[in-house]
Design an enzyme around this catalytic site. Structure first.
Site, PDB file in Angstrom:
ATOM      1  CB  CYS A   1     -15.868 -60.938  26.587  1.00  0.00           C
ATOM      2  SG  CYS A   1     -15.755 -59.173  26.099  1.00  0.00           S
TER       3      CYS A   1
ATOM      4  CG  HIS B   1     -18.436 -61.024  30.069  1.00  0.00           C
ATOM      5  ND1 HIS B   1     -17.190 -60.300  30.190  1.00  0.00           N
ATOM      6  CD2 HIS B   1     -18.646 -60.624  28.841  1.00  0.00           C
ATOM      7  CE1 HIS B   1     -17.223 -59.441  29.527  1.00  0.00           C
ATOM      8  NE2 HIS B   1     -17.900 -59.363  28.660  1.00  0.00           N
TER       9      HIS B   1
ATOM     10  CG  ASN C   1     -16.884 -55.574  28.851  1.00  0.00           C
ATOM     11  OD1 ASN C   1     -16.190 -56.774  29.182  1.00  0.00           O
ATOM     12  ND2 ASN C   1     -17.770 -56.081  27.816  1.00  0.00           N
TER      13      ASN C   1
END
Ligand code: COA
Length: 316
Positions: free
Chosen positions: A113, A243, A273
């Site tokens: 990520c 993020h 996500n």
């Protein structure tokens, strides 16, 4: 000093949408639980025959549409991804082929990520040294391909998509600073072991509760590090482009910055996500919606498997 600047942004999301209601049909979960605990309402899911490089290609074309640069001017391609098309060659090479822009260097970065922040940091260094002038940086992930949809502890989180930016040499600062870190001792809290399960694919395993706590603390520290390195006050930051892992993590970072949520670009409700794609997709959203204006100061931060984490402070 040669500075680097993000001169164009683009995004791509697959048309197929998976809602919380859809998940309710196959998992012991509820729309209410997912929204309360994560902020996610829906996510986009790639077609089975579509790949990460297909999404990266579409995001790149979107970025080029609004760019003053021509594709032929790209002299380096960096793709951040955890879900490459193949073990090799890289997704960056597959993207390069689709774009028809050989023979510049092209390579992938694997920082889960945090991948987009890592890739941006590398692009910045190539430009600062005068070695490259126009770098295509893509964050792309097809998380659905590594999700076990019978595991409610994390299947509800992930989505697919791609975000692309063109980073060009500039005489004024655009990327002001980048900060990247990792600590491999946390590997087993969030990982995809090579043990094919019944569905025949390697899938994500996560100790969500522990990841959550470490993420909040670590992001706290990266905010301090970034402000201190640039001698800035919290109030100097116009926008937080984080993020998108969990709305509660976003809220904790905004609180740390004494920032109201209307200065935070939030896409998690619609995207889930999307790992390496989440920051460039959020940046794309913030810019194209007209919220982020030229000259404003943006803090981007990420945390992910590894653990890896990082930030980028930019002037748009
Ligand atoms: N639907 C309904 N209930 C669920 C559920 C779901 N999808 N997933 C877990 N639960 C249940 C658990 O079984 C547990 O029940 P119990 O109390 O009866 O034992 C309860 O909810 C709490 O579970 P827990 O795992 O402790 O929840 P949590 O508060 O940690 O929230 C996450 C779970 C995944 C939302 C949260 O841990 C999280 O977001 N972590 C960070 C993940 C992340 O950001 N990862 C990527 C980093 S890039």
């Amino acid at each position: 000093m040669i500075y680097s600047k993000i001169t164009s942004v683009g995004g791509y999301l697959p048309s197929n949408i998976l809602t919380n209601k859809d998940l309710e049909r196959s998992l012991d979960t509820s729309d209410e639980w997912i929204v309360t605990m994560t902020g996610i309402k829906e996510r986009h899911i790639i077609d089975p025959n579509e790949t990460s490089s297909d999404m990266a290609y579409k995001a790149t074309l979107d970025a080029i549409k609004t760019s003053k640069k021509d594709l032929k001017e790209i002299d380096l391609i960096i793709v951040a991804t955890t879900t490459p098309d193949k073990i090799f060659p890289s997704t960056a090479c597959a993207l390069q082929n689709k774009l028809g822009i050989g023979e510049c260097p092209a390579f992938d970065i694997q920082a889960v990520c945090s991948g987009f922040i890592y890739a941006l940091s590398i692009a910045d260094k190539f430009i600062n040294t005068g070695s490259k002038k126009n770098v295509l940086v893509v964050g792309v992930d097809a998380m659905s391909k590594i999700t076990d949809y019978s595991d409610r502890s994390n299947a509800i989180l992930w989505g697919d998509g791609a975000g692309a930016v063109i980073v060009s040499a500039s005489d004024k600062p655009g990327i002001i600073s980048t900060h990247i870190h990792s600590d491999g001792k946390y590997e087993s809290l969030l990982h995809v072991p090579r043990t094919k399960n019944l569905s025949g694919k390697d899938t994500i395993e996560m100790q969500g509760n522990q990841v959550f706590k470490i993420a909040v603390n670590t992001l706290d520290r990266i905010v301090d590090e970034t402000l201190k390195a640039n001698n800035l006050k919290k109030s100097d930051i116009d926008w937080l482009v984080p993020h998108q892992a969990n709305i509660r993590i976003l809220e904790a970072t905004a609180k740390k910055l004494d920032m109201s949520m209307d200065r935070v670009i939030v896409t998690i409700d619609k995207h889930g996500n999307t790992s390496a794609a989440s920051i460039p997709l959020a940046l794309n959203d913030g810019i194209k919606s007209g919220k982020i204006k030229p000259g404003e100061t943006i803090l981007m931060e990420a945390f992910g498997g590894g653990f890896t984490w990082g930030s980028a402070l930019i002037k748009y």
